[in-house]
Scaffold this motif. Structure first.
Motif, PDB file in Angstrom:
ATOM      1  N   SER A 491       0.849  -1.207   0.000  1.00 48.46           N
ATOM      2  CA  SER A 491       0.000   0.000   0.000  1.00 48.46           C
ATOM      3  C   SER A 491       0.877   1.248   0.000  1.00 48.46           C
ATOM      4  CB  SER A 491      -0.920  -0.003   1.221  1.00 48.46           C
ATOM      5  OG  SER A 491      -1.848  -1.062   1.144  1.00 48.46           O
ATOM      6  N   LYS A 492       1.958   1.200   0.768  1.00 47.46           N
ATOM      7  CA  LYS A 492       2.895   2.336   0.818  1.00 47.46           C
ATOM      8  C   LYS A 492       3.733   2.393  -0.453  1.00 47.46           C
ATOM      9  CE  LYS A 492       3.238   2.036   5.868  1.00 47.46           C
ATOM     10  NZ  LYS A 492       4.122   1.679   7.016  1.00 47.46           N
ATOM     11  N   TYR A 493       4.156   1.217  -0.927  1.00 44.27           N
ATOM     12  CA  TYR A 493       5.048   1.161  -2.092  1.00 44.27           C
ATOM     13  C   TYR A 493       4.375   1.746  -3.341  1.00 44.27           C
ATOM     14  CZ  TYR A 493       8.232  -0.787  -5.616  1.00 44.27           C
ATOM     15  OH  TYR A 493       9.118  -0.931  -6.662  1.00 44.27           O
ATOM     16  N   PHE A 494       3.098   1.415  -3.543  1.00 40.79           N
ATOM     17  CA  PHE A 494       2.409   1.845  -4.765  1.00 40.79           C
ATOM     18  C   PHE A 494       1.614   3.139  -4.597  1.00 40.79           C
ATOM     19  CE2 PHE A 494       2.890  -2.771  -5.686  1.00 40.79           C
ATOM     20  CZ  PHE A 494       3.589  -2.661  -6.881  1.00 40.79           C
ATOM     21  N   ALA A 495       1.579   3.666  -3.363  1.00 36.60           N
ATOM     22  CA  ALA A 495       0.844   4.923  -3.121  1.00 36.60           C
ATOM     23  C   ALA A 495       1.609   6.091  -3.752  1.00 36.60           C
ATOM     24  CB  ALA A 495       0.677   5.134  -1.622  1.00 36.60           C
ATOM     25  N   PRO A 496       0.895   7.149  -4.111  1.00 40.93           N
ATOM     26  CA  PRO A 496      -0.568   7.283  -4.081  1.00 40.93           C
ATOM     27  C   PRO A 496      -1.222   6.917  -5.404  1.00 40.93           C
ATOM     28  CG  PRO A 496       0.414   9.399  -4.535  1.00 40.93           C
ATOM     29  CD  PRO A 496       1.557   8.427  -4.429  1.00 40.93           C
ATOM     30  N   LYS A 497      -0.398   6.513  -6.377  1.00 44.05           N
ATOM     31  CA  LYS A 497      -0.907   6.348  -7.735  1.00 44.05           C
ATOM     32  C   LYS A 497      -1.836   5.151  -7.881  1.00 44.05           C
ATOM     33  CE  LYS A 497       0.723   6.474 -12.539  1.00 44.05           C
ATOM     34  NZ  LYS A 497       1.916   6.509 -13.424  1.00 44.05           N
ATOM     35  N   TYR A 498      -1.511   4.052  -7.186  1.00 42.29           N
ATOM     36  CA  TYR A 498      -2.270   2.823  -7.378  1.00 42.29           C
ATOM     37  C   TYR A 498      -2.891   2.327  -6.077  1.00 42.29           C
ATOM     38  CZ  TYR A 498       0.250   2.913 -11.785  1.00 42.29           C
ATOM     39  OH  TYR A 498       0.755   3.298 -12.992  1.00 42.29           O
ATOM     40  N   GLN A 499      -4.086   1.765  -6.211  1.00 40.06           N
ATOM     41  CA  GLN A 499      -4.830   1.254  -5.059  1.00 40.06           C
ATOM     42  C   GLN A 499      -4.498  -0.219  -4.814  1.00 40.06           C
ATOM     43  OE1 GLN A 499      -6.922   3.143  -3.017  1.00 40.06           O
ATOM     44  NE2 GLN A 499      -5.898   4.747  -4.225  1.00 40.06           N
ATOM     45  N   VAL A 500      -4.274  -0.555  -3.547  1.00 33.73           N
ATOM     46  CA  VAL A 500      -3.962  -1.934  -3.148  1.00 33.73           C
ATOM     47  C   VAL A 500      -5.054  -2.432  -2.213  1.00 33.73           C
ATOM     48  CG1 VAL A 500      -2.263  -3.448  -2.044  1.00 33.73           C
ATOM     49  CG2 VAL A 500      -1.496  -1.439  -3.341  1.00 33.73           C
ATOM     50  N   ALA A 501      -5.496  -3.684  -2.384  1.00 36.57           N
ATOM     51  CA  ALA A 501      -6.536  -4.256  -1.519  1.00 36.57           C
ATOM     52  C   ALA A 501      -6.098  -5.636  -1.041  1.00 36.57           C
ATOM     53  CB  ALA A 501      -7.862  -4.341  -2.257  1.00 36.57           C
ATOM     54  N   ALA A 517     -15.210  -7.384  -7.053  1.00 35.47           N
ATOM     55  CA  ALA A 517     -15.936  -6.511  -7.990  1.00 35.47           C
ATOM     56  C   ALA A 517     -15.133  -5.243  -8.268  1.00 35.47           C
ATOM     57  CB  ALA A 517     -17.311  -6.173  -7.432  1.00 35.47           C
ATOM     58  N   SER A 518     -14.543  -4.676  -7.222  1.00 32.47           N
ATOM     59  CA  SER A 518     -13.723  -3.470  -7.393  1.00 32.47           C
ATOM     60  C   SER A 518     -12.482  -3.774  -8.230  1.00 32.47           C
ATOM     61  CB  SER A 518     -13.306  -2.919  -6.021  1.00 32.47           C
ATOM     62  OG  SER A 518     -14.426  -2.462  -5.300  1.00 32.47           O
ATOM     63  N   PHE A 519     -11.895  -4.944  -8.016  1.00 29.58           N
ATOM     64  CA  PHE A 519     -10.724  -5.339  -8.790  1.00 29.58           C
ATOM     65  C   PHE A 519     -11.099  -5.530 -10.261  1.00 29.58           C
ATOM     66  CE2 PHE A 519      -7.296  -8.644  -9.723  1.00 29.58           C
ATOM     67  CZ  PHE A 519      -6.267  -7.716  -9.723  1.00 29.58           C
ATOM     68  N   ASN A 520     -12.251  -6.152 -10.500  1.00 24.67           N
ATOM     69  CA  ASN A 520     -12.733  -6.339 -11.866  1.00 24.67           C
ATOM     70  C   ASN A 520     -12.948  -5.008 -12.581  1.00 24.67           C
ATOM     71  OD1 ASN A 520     -13.108  -9.095 -12.866  1.00 24.67           O
ATOM     72  ND2 ASN A 520     -14.394  -9.409 -11.068  1.00 24.67           N
ATOM     73  N   ARG A 521     -13.398  -3.999 -11.829  1.00 21.51           N
ATOM     74  CA  ARG A 521     -13.673  -2.671 -12.420  1.00 21.51           C
ATOM     75  C   ARG A 521     -12.405  -1.814 -12.493  1.00 21.51           C
ATOM     76  NH1 ARG A 521     -18.327  -3.095  -8.950  1.00 21.51           N
ATOM     77  NH2 ARG A 521     -17.256  -1.780  -7.407  1.00 21.51           N
ATOM     78  N   ASN A 522     -11.271  -2.386 -12.099  1.00 19.57           N
ATOM     79  CA  ASN A 522      -9.980  -1.682 -12.106  1.00 19.57           C
ATOM     80  C   ASN A 522      -9.955  -0.503 -11.139  1.00 19.57           C
ATOM     81  OD1 ASN A 522      -7.341  -1.238 -12.752  1.00 19.57           O
ATOM     82  ND2 ASN A 522      -7.699  -0.581 -14.859  1.00 19.57           N
ATOM     83  N   GLU A 523     -10.820  -0.539 -10.118  1.00 17.99           N
ATOM     84  CA  GLU A 523     -10.745   0.458  -9.049  1.00 17.99           C
ATOM     85  C   GLU A 523      -9.609   0.083  -8.092  1.00 17.99           C
ATOM     86  OE1 GLU A 523     -15.602   1.084  -9.157  1.00 17.99           O
ATOM     87  OE2 GLU A 523     -14.646   0.108  -7.441  1.00 17.99           O
ATOM     88  N   ILE A 524      -9.224  -1.185  -8.123  1.00 18.06           N
ATOM     89  CA  ILE A 524      -8.078  -1.703  -7.374  1.00 18.06           C
ATOM     90  C   ILE A 524      -7.087  -2.224  -8.403  1.00 18.06           C
ATOM     91  CG2 ILE A 524      -7.285  -3.520  -5.805  1.00 18.06           C
ATOM     92  CD1 ILE A 524     -10.146  -3.428  -4.589  1.00 18.06           C
ATOM     93  N   GLN A 525      -5.830  -1.812  -8.284  1.00 15.98           N
ATOM     94  CA  GLN A 525      -4.835  -2.238  -9.268  1.00 15.98           C
ATOM     95  C   GLN A 525      -3.981  -3.410  -8.778  1.00 15.98           C
ATOM     96  OE1 GLN A 525      -5.236   1.348  -8.650  1.00 15.98           O
ATOM     97  NE2 GLN A 525      -6.749   1.016 -10.279  1.00 15.98           N
TER      98      GLN A 525
END
Length: 676
Positions: A491-501, A517-525
């Motif tokens: 989460s820290k490594y990819f912040a703030p550009k990409y979302q981690v779940a 569902a969020s991952f499928n919609r590319n809201e989570i990278q």
């Protein structure tokens, strides 16, 4: 005394010994006679100069001094005795066997079996050979604390003397003669009491074939019995409608898909129950084949059901199939355990009234409250994840429906005839056109940051990534990467550009569904997960798979995880992060980087791990043989399979005179589950 009598009829065998024998799987006299040794100690003395260091061998010599017993710790005893062997004084040491002292009398010859130490010219004694025997080999059996080697051998000798002449050949004489096999009487004697290595080799060859043959005969009998049942459904599907549906698909079927669809549809039209397994590699297009088969059932006027192991997979199949069936006006319903209230009631009503043509769900499909209008066809995905009772419960929901089982865990071709011998097998052995192999790299743990940097670069090009950890949270028992720590780090490594779940099995169904569902919609990278994503999850935009502590997973799991990426048209990458601690784990990493073929990997896994628990938790249902090894003895297995097939082809009722003993054996087998 008869062969099927309990071992309790043997002289000197009381209730305690019976219990001990039962714990070894020995219940009858026949069981005892066919409880064969797993190896032999070579009792042929050889010149000392021929022995390799640490080699086990028989040593014959003259005792030149009385043995000395000494104590060197609590409950630790050493017995040393000097033997003159080939004009060489050899010190023989026995540990914790002080009672052997009386066996060594000065100036007398004695034979000792032990391990040779070349540099010290000494022997670690294992046992004293005192019997006056002409045999070259000493059989070694699998035993336990209740039944020791000596006791077991005595009982086998007693049983053979009493009943050996009662042994009747089960393998037909024409087959025995053609393959130069021993009679059952010869087999039992030469397995337990071989006089030479040649005798034991001949006996073992016969025992292996006999075991495989009897297994294959049972399989063929099951197939024959199933084939005689004509109370299955005959689904007269509408071929023009099926062709119309195929024409609406956004892609062309592969040749393999067309072939297996034809095989399945032929089963649907048959009055016999379908008992077919569809196996195919990850991404080979099994779901589309299942959709075509279910649609065929719908055109015949029946409902179809698809049962999958997880709610994530059920939701994914539902979304995909709703779109696929839309042009054909097929109504699809979803039913999972987490559905509540009006949503659940709506699905139940659609299923019961028949408005739902196709039902997709988890084990919720077999609950008592579920009533189907006209269930005629069932597809079970990842069938090894459901128990026999669960599969039976779903079948009982319908009108003796046909069942198609599917698996993305390829069974090695060498084992298919044993694992699924009673089933018809359809195999999709080609991938859709344009599918690129996933580029797989193995990195050491100190190179993990390299994988993350490569992942960031791929994310910059619009891709998404899975990151897999073997544990959910930190463990004081294993120093392995855990998903929670990895989630915090990334989460820290990819912040703030990409979302981690984070995704793992302890989350609620709603939480997992929302995250996917969020991952499928590319809201989570970047999705950090455990192996909960192993089966079936399909995110076409996900093209990076990082697996931490990859050496902790078997090849089948690694292949399934890798199969979650590369499902679109872009190049995908898999990074295995591991510092393997043994040769087998190293080979697993190397093999993963060399091939994307699941069948090749399954064969390799089989060779690395043997016939045992290949796919984890005994889920694969692989048969366990007492003597034969399906890998090492595969030629014998294939031959036995072919012989059994030909036997039932020529004499399906086993009425020929040479087959009557085999028929009797199969009849008794039904009545006595402990029968050999």
């Amino acid at each position: 005394m008869r062969l099927n009598d309990s071992v309790g009829v043997l002289t000197g065998v009381g209730p305690k010994t019976v219990t001990g024998l039962n714990s070894l799987g020995i219940f009858s006299i026949r069981d005892l006679l066919f409880y064969f040794p797993f190896r032999y100690d070579d009792l042929q003395a050889r010149p000392l100069a021929e022995l390799a260091d640490q080699e086990k061998a028989l040593f014959k010599g003259t005792v030149i001094s009385a043995p000395v017993v000494s104590y060197f710790g609590p409950h630790k005893v050493r017995l040393n005795v000097r033997l003159l062997i080939e004009q060489t004084v050899v010190i023989v040491t026995f540990f914790n066997q002080p009672w052997l002292k009386d066996k060594f009398l000065p100036d007398e010859e004695i034979a000792v079996y032990g391990k040779w130490n070349e540099s010290r010219k000494s022997v670690v004694g294992l046992k004293v050979i005192t019997q006056n025997t002409q045999n070259e080999l000493d059989p070694i059996y699998s035993v336990n604390k209740q039944i020791r080697q000596k006791k077991l051998i005595e009982l086998i000798q007693s049983a053979y003397q009493e009943t050996g002449e009662l042994l009747i050949d089960i393998v037909p004489e024409n087959i025995r003669q053609h393959y130069r096999l021993l009679t059952d009487s010869e087999l039992v004697r030469q397995m337990h009491f071989p006089k030479t290595i040649q005798e034991s080799d001949a006996a073992r060859r016969t025992a292996i074939f006999r075991e495989f043959f009897l297994f294959e005969v049972k399989i063929q009998q099951v197939r024959q019995t199933n084939g005689q049942v004509d109370d299955g459904l005959q689904l007269a599907y509408d071929l023009p409608s099926l062709k119309e549906f195929i024409a609406t698909l956004p892609f062309a079927l592969t040749g393999a898909q067309k072939r297996v669809v034809n095989e399945i549809c032929a089963d649907l039209k048959s009055p016999q129950h379908m008992n077919r397994l569809l196996q195919g590699d990850v991404g080979s297009g099994k779901t589309v084949v299942a959709a075509l088969a279910m649609f065929a059932a719908v055109t015949a006027g029946y409902q179809a059901a698809l049962m999958v192991p997880t709610e994530i997979l059920a939701e994914q199949h539902y979304q995909k199939l709703v779109k696929l069936f839309a042009p054909m006006k097929v109504h699809v319903a979803l039913l999972t355990g987490s559905m509540k209230g009006p949503e659940r009631q709506s699905s139940l009503t659609e299923i019961e009234t028949g408005r739902a043509n196709i039902v997709i769900g988890t084990h919720a499909l077999i609950q008592d409250t579920i009533n189907y209008a006209k269930l005629g066809f069932i597809v079970i995905d990842e069938q090894h994840r459901f128990g026999v009772n669960q599969r039976r419960s779903l079948r009982e929901k319908g009108l003796n429906p046909d069942i198609l089982s599917m698996t993305a865990t390829p069974i090695p071709r060498t084992l298919a005839i044993t694992t699924y011998g009673e089933m018809d097998i359809s195999t999709i052995d080609e991938l859709p056109a344009g599918r690129r192999p996933v580029e797989t790299s193995w990195l050491k743990i100190n190179q993990a940051d390299k994988a993350l940097a490569l992942t960031r670069n791929q994310l910059d090009h619009g891709d998404q990534a899975f990151v897999i950890a073997p544990l959910i949270s930190e463990s004081d028992k294993m120093s392995l990467q855990n998903a929670e720590d990895l989630y915090e780090k990334l989460s820290k490594y990819f912040a703030p550009k990409y979302q981690v779940a984070l995704l793992h099995g302890q989350m609620s169904s709603d939480e997992k569904a929302a995250t996917m569902a969020s991952f499928n919609r590319n809201e989570i990278q970047v999705l950090v997960a455990t192996t909960v994503v192993e089966v079936g999850v399909d995110v076409p935009n996900a093209n990076i798979m990082i697996i931490y502590n990859a050496d902790r997973f078997g090849l089948a799991t690694l292949h399934q995880l890798r199969g979650r990426v590369g499902r679109g048209d872009r190049q995908a990458f898999c990074y295995l992060i591991a510092d393997p601690q043994n040769e087998v784990a190293v080979k697993r990493m190397e093999i993963m980087t060399q091939t994307n073929n699941g069948f090749t990997l399954a064969e390799a896994d089989l060779k690395l791990r043997g016939q045992g628990d290949i796919f984890g938790d005994k889920q694969s249902g692989l048969p366990e043989f007492k003597i034969g090894d399906p890998v090492g003895d595969n030629n014998s297995l294939v031959t036995a399979h072919q012989v059994a097939l030909e036997l039932f082809r020529e004499d399906p009722q086993l009425e020929a005179p040479q087959n009557l003993q085999l028929k009797q054996y199969l009849s008794e087998l039904k009545d006595n589950e402990n029968f050999d």
